[in-house]
Design a protein around this motif. Structure first.
Motif, mmCIF file in Angstrom:
data_model
loop_
_atom_site.group_PDB
_atom_site.id
_atom_site.type_symbol
_atom_site.label_atom_id
_atom_site.label_comp_id
_atom_site.label_asym_id
_atom_site.label_seq_id
_atom_site.Cartn_x
_atom_site.Cartn_y
_atom_site.Cartn_z
ATOM 1 N N VAL A 22 -4.221 1.773 -9.269
ATOM 2 C CA VAL A 22 -4.678 2.947 -9.281
ATOM 3 C C VAL A 22 -6.172 3.055 -7.985
ATOM 4 C CG1 VAL A 22 -5.329 5.466 -9.333
ATOM 5 C CG2 VAL A 22 -4.230 4.763 -10.868
ATOM 6 N N GLY A 23 -5.428 3.708 -7.054
ATOM 7 C CA GLY A 23 -7.086 4.161 -5.859
ATOM 8 C C GLY A 23 -6.263 4.213 -4.113
ATOM 9 N N ASN A 24 -7.249 5.021 -3.966
ATOM 10 C CA ASN A 24 -7.307 5.252 -1.907
ATOM 11 C C ASN A 24 -7.380 4.365 -1.215
ATOM 12 O OD1 ASN A 24 -7.193 6.494 0.341
ATOM 13 N ND2 ASN A 24 -8.446 8.128 -1.036
ATOM 14 N N VAL A 25 -5.919 4.146 -0.277
ATOM 15 C CA VAL A 25 -5.805 2.810 0.185
ATOM 16 C C VAL A 25 -6.590 3.129 1.178
ATOM 17 C CG1 VAL A 25 -4.280 1.559 1.951
ATOM 18 C CG2 VAL A 25 -3.286 2.947 -0.382
ATOM 19 N N PHE A 26 -6.554 4.104 1.750
ATOM 20 C CA PHE A 26 -8.560 4.038 2.682
ATOM 21 C C PHE A 26 -9.645 3.116 1.924
ATOM 22 C CE2 PHE A 26 -5.806 6.654 4.778
ATOM 23 C CZ PHE A 26 -5.430 7.148 5.650
ATOM 24 N N ASP A 27 -10.007 3.799 1.092
ATOM 25 C CA ASP A 27 -10.827 2.959 0.709
ATOM 26 C C ASP A 27 -10.493 1.213 0.499
ATOM 27 O OD1 ASP A 27 -11.924 5.358 0.928
ATOM 28 O OD2 ASP A 27 -11.702 5.556 -1.286
ATOM 29 N N PHE B 263 -1.144 -1.001 -4.538
ATOM 30 C CA PHE B 263 -2.321 0.588 -4.931
ATOM 31 C C PHE B 263 -0.925 1.774 -4.308
ATOM 32 C CE2 PHE B 263 -4.954 -3.136 -3.561
ATOM 33 C CZ PHE B 263 -6.145 -2.601 -4.171
ATOM 34 N N ASP B 264 -1.538 2.828 -5.572
ATOM 35 C CA ASP B 264 -1.380 4.205 -5.569
ATOM 36 C C ASP B 264 -2.018 4.847 -5.931
ATOM 37 O OD1 ASP B 264 1.633 5.039 -5.155
ATOM 38 O OD2 ASP B 264 0.908 7.255 -5.182
ATOM 39 N N ILE B 265 -2.425 5.609 -5.443
ATOM 40 C CA ILE B 265 -3.351 7.334 -5.451
ATOM 41 C C ILE B 265 -2.951 8.334 -7.203
ATOM 42 C CG2 ILE B 265 -2.687 9.261 -4.189
ATOM 43 C CD1 ILE B 265 -5.677 9.067 -3.354
ATOM 44 N N PRO C 43 2.854 5.049 4.014
ATOM 45 C CA PRO C 43 1.951 6.495 3.650
ATOM 46 C C PRO C 43 3.114 7.600 3.363
ATOM 47 C CG PRO C 43 1.360 5.737 5.590
ATOM 48 C CD PRO C 43 2.105 4.580 5.941
ATOM 49 N N PRO C 44 2.609 8.566 2.688
ATOM 50 C CA PRO C 44 2.965 9.635 2.987
ATOM 51 C C PRO C 44 2.538 10.280 4.529
ATOM 52 C CG PRO C 44 1.013 10.073 1.950
ATOM 53 C CD PRO C 44 0.747 8.252 1.666
ATOM 54 N N ALA C 45 3.603 11.305 4.663
ATOM 55 C CA ALA C 45 3.794 12.183 6.045
ATOM 56 C C ALA C 45 2.501 12.443 6.372
ATOM 57 C CB ALA C 45 4.515 12.986 5.691
ATOM 58 N N CYS D 104 1.127 -1.162 0.097
ATOM 59 C CA CYS D 104 -0.273 -0.150 0.553
ATOM 60 C C CYS D 104 1.203 1.338 -0.289
ATOM 61 C CB CYS D 104 -0.628 -0.398 1.354
ATOM 62 S SG CYS D 104 -1.709 -1.233 1.487
ATOM 63 N N PHE D 105 0.346 2.260 -0.654
ATOM 64 C CA PHE D 105 2.001 3.483 -1.229
ATOM 65 C C PHE D 105 2.237 3.224 -1.797
ATOM 66 C CE2 PHE D 105 -0.929 3.655 3.266
ATOM 67 C CZ PHE D 105 -2.090 4.635 2.866
ATOM 68 N N SER D 106 2.698 2.256 -2.933
ATOM 69 C CA SER D 106 3.840 1.819 -3.549
ATOM 70 C C SER D 106 4.944 3.083 -4.401
ATOM 71 C CB SER D 106 3.024 0.923 -4.485
ATOM 72 O OG SER D 106 4.087 -0.454 -4.551
HETATM 73 N N1 SAH Z 1 6.203 2.909 -1.006
HETATM 74 C C1 SAH Z 1 7.342 3.786 -2.165
HETATM 75 C C2 SAH Z 1 6.908 5.456 -1.003
HETATM 76 C C3 SAH Z 1 6.065 5.979 -0.797
HETATM 77 S S1 SAH Z 1 5.574 7.157 -1.105
HETATM 78 C C4 SAH Z 1 8.566 2.980 -2.134
HETATM 79 O O1 SAH Z 1 8.770 2.262 -1.554
HETATM 80 O O2 SAH Z 1 9.604 3.466 -2.697
HETATM 81 C C5 SAH Z 1 4.092 7.272 -1.025
HETATM 82 C C6 SAH Z 1 2.588 7.205 -1.719
HETATM 83 O O3 SAH Z 1 1.311 6.867 -0.949
HETATM 84 C C7 SAH Z 1 3.005 7.979 -2.807
HETATM 85 O O4 SAH Z 1 3.556 7.978 -3.840
HETATM 86 C C8 SAH Z 1 1.504 8.833 -2.506
HETATM 87 O O5 SAH Z 1 1.127 9.181 -4.078
HETATM 88 C C9 SAH Z 1 0.741 7.883 -2.041
HETATM 89 N N2 SAH Z 1 -0.440 8.490 -1.353
HETATM 90 C C10 SAH Z 1 -0.931 8.966 -1.039
HETATM 91 N N3 SAH Z 1 -1.929 9.196 -0.338
HETATM 92 C C11 SAH Z 1 -2.344 7.746 -0.708
HETATM 93 C C12 SAH Z 1 -3.807 7.070 -0.546
HETATM 94 N N4 SAH Z 1 -4.643 8.267 -0.191
HETATM 95 N N5 SAH Z 1 -3.874 6.295 -1.163
HETATM 96 C C13 SAH Z 1 -2.950 5.326 -1.470
HETATM 97 N N6 SAH Z 1 -1.975 6.185 -1.975
HETATM 98 C C14 SAH Z 1 -1.710 7.675 -1.320
#
Ligand code: SAH
Length: 386
Positions: free
Chosen positions: A266-271, A241-243, A290-292, A220-222
């Motif tokens: 493509v997707g919002n991880v929460f959903d 998954f990544d948004i 996840p991002p910060a 997730c957040f790939s």
């Molecule tokens: N895991 C990755 C780095 C992740 S950075 C690696 O190893 O390289 C965080 C990622 O989360 C970003 O690519 C951003 O596009 C994504 N992101 C942010 N909010 C998101 C959400 N709600 N659902 C899915 N992806 C999201």
């Protein structure tokens, strides 16, 4: 007259504590131009050291030296040399890694990443920005890259009154640069990719995670597929998954380039986590990177809710015996807080969980002792026991 900044008693104590940042509130008087190197003095006029001066940021001074020793070209050269030599001793299994990590290399607000034959740098304060020509000269002497790109587009530069811009500082820099990490090959868009192109700080966590990966993987957040690609050889099936559509397109490209199959969506991880739960899907390995969520102290409560939710859902989606690799790069959510959040998620899910490893950013992104701001990335490896 030589540029001087006089600090208060509290500023003096802060210099003595070894913290490189002196805030505006601890500054008593300034005789200096924006972005210059200044002598830092106490109220009695004693020189405490040399520092980079900013007339805009809340961080007025970034200490370069202590006492009378000069902050000149020779000093910068020694610091760069030491930073580079240290990275070579690390023997990282990658052609992309961080050469200079700002404060932790005593080069505050300077980032230099190596991507194969190229360097990507960021100067995040007025003073470091003003030193760019010298830094570029020294990097050419010490590393001789084919090109140096300045990825000076982070928003943090606005706090310094600096422009957000991307420039070639030396040589030529192609649209993508081929690199490898842990045996995975990437074509990195150093011009537009997040950070300087890749999340280099996660390399060692990817390697550690690979040691546990089995069965069915959910990343997730790939982003470009960092974890999924590093783990693909260890699992039966990988989903990511990544948004960001761009990021997911790159996962596909990277998977093909490396001859592995990743079901990237493509997707919002929460959903998506909620959807997978509804479908009663199960996984053996899950990565949450996840991002910060907490970019400021004020956003911590909301961030805590977010971290708890994704961890709770991930724990439910895991098969017993499965591994959860869970990260936070929010400096404002420290290791203890993250541990607490994970505990609460486990209690809510009524799942017994063991902590297998507590990790941080890779060794090429070291933490400066006594400077908590430099410890931003936490990574827990958890095992769902039943
Ligand atoms: N895991 C990755 C780095 C992740 S950075 C690696 O190893 O390289 C965080 C990622 O989360 C970003 O690519 C951003 O596009 C994504 N992101 C942010 N909010 C998101 C959400 N709600 N659902 C899915 N992806 C999201």
């Amino acid at each position: 007259m030589h540029a001087t900044v006089t600090v208060s008693k509290r500023g003096e104590e802060r210099v003595a504590s070894g913290h490189p940042w002196i805030y505006r509130t601890d500054v008593a008087a300034v005789t200096a131009d924006a972005g210059s190197i200044v002598s830092v003095r106490n109220a009695r006029g004693r020189v405490l050291g040399q520092a980079l001066f900013s007339d805009r940021s809340q961080i007025t001074l970034r200490m370069l030296t202590r006492g009378e020793s000069p902050a000149d070209r020779a000093l910068l050269r020694r610091r760069l040399e030491a930073a580079i030599a240290f990275r070579h001793r690390l023997n990282v299994n990658a052609s992309a890694f961080r050469l200079v990590h700002g404060e932790a290399d005593l080069l505050p607000s300077l980032v230099v990443d190596r991507y194969g034959d190229y360097l990507v740098l960021q100067t995040l304060s007025q003073g470091m920005d003003a030193l760019t020509p010298t830094i570029v000269e020294l990097l050419n002497e010490l590393v001789a890259p084919k090109g140096i790109l300045a990825r000076n587009d982070p928003r943090a530069r606005l706090l310094e009154g600096l422009e957000q811009r991307v420039d070639v500082l030396s040589g030529d820099v192609p649209p993508t640069v081929p690199v490898h990490e842990l045996g995975v090959r990437y074509d990195v868009d150093v011009w537009h990719g997040q950070k300087t192109g890749l999340f280099l700080d996660q390399r060692e966590n990817r390697a550690a995670a690979a040691g546990y990966a089995t069965g069915r993987l959910l990343d997730c957040f790939s982003y470009n597929g960092g974890f999924a690609l590093a783990l693909a050889g260890h699992v039966r099936e990988a989903m990511a998954f990544d948004i960001s559509e761009d990021a997911v397109e790159r996962i596909g490209h990277n998977a093909t380039r490396n001859g592995v199959a990743i079901d990237a969506r493509v997707g919002n991880v929460f959903d998506e986590l909620r959807g997978l739960e509804r479908l009663r899907e199960r996984f053996d390995t899950i990565v949450l990177d996840p991002p910060a969520f907490a970019k400021t102290r004020a956003s911590v409560p909301k961030a805590v809710t977010g971290y708890k939710e994704i961890n709770l859902r991930a724990l439910k989606l895991l098969n017993p015996g499965g591994t959860l690799v869970t990260c936070s790069c929010s400096y404002h959510v420290d290791e203890a807080m993250l541990g607490e959040i994970l505990y609460e998620a486990a209690v809510d899910a009524q799942i017994p969980v063991s902590v297998v490893e507590k990790r941080m950013q890779g060794r090429d992104h070291p933490v400066l002792l006594g400077v908590p701001e430099t410890y931003y990335l936490k990574c827990f490896i958890l095992r769902k026991l039943a």
